[in-house]
Design a protein around this motif. Structure first.
Motif, PDB file in Angstrom:
ATOM      1  N   MET A  47       1.281  -2.441   6.116  1.00 48.36           N
ATOM      2  CA  MET A  47       2.351  -3.408   6.265  1.00 48.36           C
ATOM      3  C   MET A  47       2.960  -3.732   4.912  1.00 48.36           C
ATOM      4  O   MET A  47       2.268  -3.800   3.900  1.00 48.36           O
ATOM      5  CB  MET A  47       1.819  -4.697   6.894  1.00 48.36           C
ATOM      6  N   LYS A  48       4.255  -3.941   4.928  1.00 50.20           N
ATOM      7  CA  LYS A  48       5.000  -4.321   3.726  1.00 50.20           C
ATOM      8  C   LYS A  48       5.451  -5.769   3.905  1.00 50.20           C
ATOM      9  O   LYS A  48       6.162  -6.085   4.863  1.00 50.20           O
ATOM     10  CB  LYS A  48       6.196  -3.391   3.542  1.00 50.20           C
ATOM     11  N   ILE A  49       5.030  -6.655   2.982  1.00 51.29           N
ATOM     12  CA  ILE A  49       5.200  -8.092   3.179  1.00 51.29           C
ATOM     13  C   ILE A  49       5.844  -8.729   1.953  1.00 51.29           C
ATOM     14  O   ILE A  49       5.338  -8.581   0.839  1.00 51.29           O
ATOM     15  CB  ILE A  49       3.839  -8.764   3.444  1.00 51.29           C
ATOM     16  N   GLU A  50       6.945  -9.440   2.157  1.00 49.89           N
ATOM     17  CA  GLU A  50       7.562 -10.236   1.090  1.00 49.89           C
ATOM     18  C   GLU A  50       6.855 -11.586   1.023  1.00 49.89           C
ATOM     19  O   GLU A  50       6.734 -12.278   2.035  1.00 49.89           O
ATOM     20  CB  GLU A  50       9.049 -10.440   1.371  1.00 49.89           C
ATOM     21  N   MET A  51       6.417 -11.979  -0.171  1.00 46.65           N
ATOM     22  CA  MET A  51       5.584 -13.165  -0.336  1.00 46.65           C
ATOM     23  C   MET A  51       6.323 -14.390  -0.864  1.00 46.65           C
ATOM     24  O   MET A  51       5.717 -15.468  -0.965  1.00 46.65           O
ATOM     25  CB  MET A  51       4.423 -12.835  -1.278  1.00 46.65           C
ATOM     26  N   HIS A  52       7.611 -14.271  -1.193  1.00 48.24           N
ATOM     27  CA  HIS A  52       8.302 -15.399  -1.836  1.00 48.24           C
ATOM     28  C   HIS A  52       9.789 -15.289  -1.533  1.00 48.24           C
ATOM     29  O   HIS A  52      10.526 -14.586  -2.204  1.00 48.24           O
ATOM     30  CB  HIS A  52       8.035 -15.337  -3.351  1.00 48.24           C
ATOM     31  N   VAL A  53      10.223 -16.017  -0.503  1.00 53.78           N
ATOM     32  CA  VAL A  53      11.626 -15.962  -0.113  1.00 53.78           C
ATOM     33  C   VAL A  53      12.086 -17.344   0.348  1.00 53.78           C
ATOM     34  O   VAL A  53      11.327 -18.101   0.941  1.00 53.78           O
ATOM     35  CB  VAL A  53      11.864 -14.902   0.992  1.00 53.78           C
ATOM     36  N   HIS A  54      13.348 -17.662   0.031  1.00 59.84           N
ATOM     37  CA  HIS A  54      13.937 -18.960   0.347  1.00 59.84           C
ATOM     38  C   HIS A  54      15.072 -18.816   1.361  1.00 59.84           C
ATOM     39  O   HIS A  54      15.711 -17.760   1.448  1.00 59.84           O
ATOM     40  CB  HIS A  54      14.478 -19.614  -0.927  1.00 59.84           C
ATOM     41  N   THR A  55      15.323 -19.894   2.095  1.00 56.96           N
ATOM     42  CA  THR A  55      16.474 -19.956   2.988  1.00 56.96           C
ATOM     43  C   THR A  55      17.327 -21.164   2.603  1.00 56.96           C
ATOM     44  O   THR A  55      16.803 -22.169   2.107  1.00 56.96           O
ATOM     45  CB  THR A  55      16.039 -20.107   4.461  1.00 56.96           C
ATOM     46  N   SER A  56      18.605 -21.074   2.860  1.00 55.55           N
ATOM     47  CA  SER A  56      19.498 -22.166   2.448  1.00 55.55           C
ATOM     48  C   SER A  56      19.248 -23.442   3.241  1.00 55.55           C
ATOM     49  O   SER A  56      19.559 -24.538   2.768  1.00 55.55           O
ATOM     50  CB  SER A  56      20.962 -21.728   2.592  1.00 55.55           C
ATOM     51  N   GLU A  57      18.667 -23.329   4.442  1.00 53.49           N
ATOM     52  CA  GLU A  57      18.375 -24.538   5.219  1.00 53.49           C
ATOM     53  C   GLU A  57      17.264 -25.363   4.574  1.00 53.49           C
ATOM     54  O   GLU A  57      17.213 -26.581   4.752  1.00 53.49           O
ATOM     55  CB  GLU A  57      17.947 -24.173   6.649  1.00 53.49           C
ATOM     56  N   GLU A  82      -3.388  -4.200   9.615  1.00 49.12           N
ATOM     57  CA  GLU A  82      -2.450  -4.982  10.422  1.00 49.12           C
ATOM     58  C   GLU A  82      -2.847  -6.449  10.362  1.00 49.12           C
ATOM     59  O   GLU A  82      -4.005  -6.805  10.596  1.00 49.12           O
ATOM     60  CB  GLU A  82      -2.477  -4.507  11.864  1.00 49.12           C
ATOM     61  N   ILE A  83      -1.916  -7.314  10.019  1.00 51.73           N
ATOM     62  CA  ILE A  83      -2.209  -8.742  10.017  1.00 51.73           C
ATOM     63  C   ILE A  83      -1.307  -9.436  11.034  1.00 51.73           C
ATOM     64  O   ILE A  83      -0.172  -9.016  11.280  1.00 51.73           O
ATOM     65  CB  ILE A  83      -2.067  -9.365   8.606  1.00 51.73           C
ATOM     66  N   HIS A  84      -1.833 -10.516  11.604  1.00 50.92           N
ATOM     67  CA  HIS A  84      -1.132 -11.192  12.697  1.00 50.92           C
ATOM     68  C   HIS A  84      -0.697 -12.610  12.347  1.00 50.92           C
ATOM     69  O   HIS A  84       0.102 -13.199  13.066  1.00 50.92           O
ATOM     70  CB  HIS A  84      -2.019 -11.225  13.944  1.00 50.92           C
ATOM     71  N   ASP A  85      -1.234 -13.162  11.257  1.00 54.23           N
ATOM     72  CA  ASP A  85      -0.838 -14.501  10.852  1.00 54.23           C
ATOM     73  C   ASP A  85      -1.182 -14.695   9.387  1.00 54.23           C
ATOM     74  O   ASP A  85      -1.801 -13.842   8.748  1.00 54.23           O
ATOM     75  CB  ASP A  85      -1.501 -15.573  11.728  1.00 54.23           C
ATOM     76  N   ILE A  86      -0.793 -15.849   8.849  1.00 56.57           N
ATOM     77  CA  ILE A  86      -0.946 -16.102   7.420  1.00 56.57           C
ATOM     78  C   ILE A  86      -2.416 -16.198   7.019  1.00 56.57           C
ATOM     79  O   ILE A  86      -2.786 -15.822   5.899  1.00 56.57           O
ATOM     80  CB  ILE A  86      -0.176 -17.390   7.020  1.00 56.57           C
ATOM     81  N   ARG A  87      -3.266 -16.658   7.905  1.00 68.59           N
ATOM     82  CA  ARG A  87      -4.683 -16.771   7.554  1.00 68.59           C
ATOM     83  C   ARG A  87      -5.328 -15.399   7.400  1.00 68.59           C
ATOM     84  O   ARG A  87      -6.176 -15.202   6.515  1.00 68.59           O
ATOM     85  CB  ARG A  87      -5.419 -17.627   8.583  1.00 68.59           C
ATOM     86  N   GLU A  88      -4.953 -14.462   8.233  1.00 69.14           N
ATOM     87  CA  GLU A  88      -5.457 -13.095   8.066  1.00 69.14           C
ATOM     88  C   GLU A  88      -4.965 -12.506   6.757  1.00 69.14           C
ATOM     89  O   GLU A  88      -5.714 -11.796   6.060  1.00 69.14           O
ATOM     90  CB  GLU A  88      -5.021 -12.218   9.245  1.00 69.14           C
ATOM     91  N   VAL A 137       7.324 -13.520  10.620  1.00 69.22           N
ATOM     92  CA  VAL A 137       7.683 -14.595   9.693  1.00 69.22           C
ATOM     93  C   VAL A 137       6.518 -15.572   9.602  1.00 69.22           C
ATOM     94  O   VAL A 137       6.020 -16.055  10.626  1.00 69.22           O
ATOM     95  CB  VAL A 137       8.964 -15.326  10.135  1.00 69.22           C
ATOM     96  N   MET A 138       6.084 -15.858   8.366  1.00 68.71           N
ATOM     97  CA  MET A 138       4.953 -16.754   8.137  1.00 68.71           C
ATOM     98  C   MET A 138       5.366 -17.897   7.217  1.00 68.71           C
ATOM     99  O   MET A 138       6.304 -17.778   6.447  1.00 68.71           O
ATOM    100  CB  MET A 138       3.783 -15.976   7.539  1.00 68.71           C
ATOM    101  N   LEU A 139       4.625 -18.994   7.302  1.00 69.21           N
ATOM    102  CA  LEU A 139       4.926 -20.186   6.524  1.00 69.21           C
ATOM    103  C   LEU A 139       4.157 -20.202   5.211  1.00 69.21           C
ATOM    104  O   LEU A 139       2.944 -20.000   5.184  1.00 69.21           O
ATOM    105  CB  LEU A 139       4.569 -21.440   7.328  1.00 69.21           C
ATOM    106  N   GLY A 140       4.882 -20.453   4.130  1.00 65.81           N
ATOM    107  CA  GLY A 140       4.292 -20.728   2.827  1.00 65.81           C
ATOM    108  C   GLY A 140       5.029 -21.906   2.217  1.00 65.81           C
ATOM    109  O   GLY A 140       5.968 -22.453   2.815  1.00 65.81           O
ATOM    110  N   VAL A 141       4.630 -22.316   1.021  1.00 69.83           N
ATOM    111  CA  VAL A 141       5.258 -23.444   0.343  1.00 69.83           C
ATOM    112  C   VAL A 141       5.341 -23.138  -1.145  1.00 69.83           C
ATOM    113  O   VAL A 141       4.391 -22.615  -1.729  1.00 69.83           O
ATOM    114  CB  VAL A 141       4.442 -24.742   0.545  1.00 69.83           C
ATOM    115  N   GLU A 142       6.494 -23.437  -1.750  1.00 69.69           N
ATOM    116  CA  GLU A 142       6.594 -23.448  -3.209  1.00 69.69           C
ATOM    117  C   GLU A 142       6.709 -24.913  -3.623  1.00 69.69           C
ATOM    118  O   GLU A 142       7.750 -25.533  -3.425  1.00 69.69           O
ATOM    119  CB  GLU A 142       7.789 -22.639  -3.717  1.00 69.69           C
ATOM    120  N   ILE A 143       5.640 -25.445  -4.189  1.00 64.34           N
ATOM    121  CA  ILE A 143       5.545 -26.866  -4.463  1.00 64.34           C
ATOM    122  C   ILE A 143       5.626 -27.159  -5.951  1.00 64.34           C
ATOM    123  O   ILE A 143       5.137 -26.380  -6.777  1.00 64.34           O
ATOM    124  CB  ILE A 143       4.228 -27.442  -3.875  1.00 64.34           C
TER     125      ILE A 143
END
Length: 220
Positions: free
Chosen positions: A1-11, A198-204, A78-84
């Protein structure tokens, strides 16, 4: 799997130029299997999002939730992360492994110390990485309370990853992640990670990161 780890949305991040649906579609077309939405989480932004804690978190999650819907349409996870950003400092940290409930339970994360945030993340199975630690005005923070650091791949951003390489020689235990820090369409696909599993969620995904079973995508 190819996964982007740091992306922002305008919302979710006003500094981003692209709405969730469009950025998710762009990553799907670029051949990524998943993206982690890491919108900015700081006191100035949250105070603009609402008065009550619940209002702030609901509004913060808008970009992620729209991205999640778009992911179903375009066939990309699509998975949830945070840049704090922690008060009163300038540095940013990436949290991987939390969910929406965690944010509603801890709306005042920005007022924690790095040490407190680190242990809170660990008590919830999450990890804490410092984002772009050598991008001015950032400086590397206490490695004792980090799981890793980011090779930020956003073009022309003064990331100084060569300084990160030198600094890391003293802290070989720190793991690495790569991310595009994407805010606009011309920043799509410069970084991320790959895994044969293969991963199915952010915890995996976090479990693979902890075990070092990922390969960094490095473009610069």
């Amino acid at each position: 799997m190819k996964i982007e780890m740091h992306v922002h949305t305008s919302e979710g991040s006003p500094c981003a130029k692209v709405e969730a649906k469009e950025i998710v579609n762009a990553y799907a077309r670029a051949g990524y299997d998943a993206v982690v939405i890491t919108n900015h989480f700081d006191t100035v932004l949250l105070n603009k999002f609402g008065k009550s804690d619940s209002e702030k978190i609901e509004r913060y999650l808008l970009g992620y939730r729209k991205a999640k819907v778009a992911g179903q349409k375009f066939g990309i996870q699509v998975m949830l992360g945070v840049e704090i950003r922690l008060e009163p400092d300038e540095e940013d940290f990436l949290i991987y492994g939390i969910d929406e409930t965690f944010l509603f339970q801890h709306p005042d994360l920005c007022y924690l110390s790095q040490e407190e945030l680190y242990y809170l993340c660990h008590s919830n199975g999450a990890v804490l990485y410092q984002a772009h630690p050598f991008r001015d005005p950032c400086v590397p923070r206490d490695p004792q309370f980090l799981d890793g650091v980011e090779y930020n791949q956003r073009p022309n951003s003064g990331n100084h990853n060569e300084k990160l390489d030198e600094w890391r020689t003293a802290y070989p235990e720190l793991k690495l992640v790569s991310g595009s820090d994407c805010h606009d369409l011309d920043q799509v696909g410069f970084g991320g990670i790959e895994t044969a599993e293969e991963i199915h969620d952010i915890r995996e995904l976090v479990e693979l990161m902890k075990k070092g079973r990922i390969r960094l995508i490095i473009s610069q």
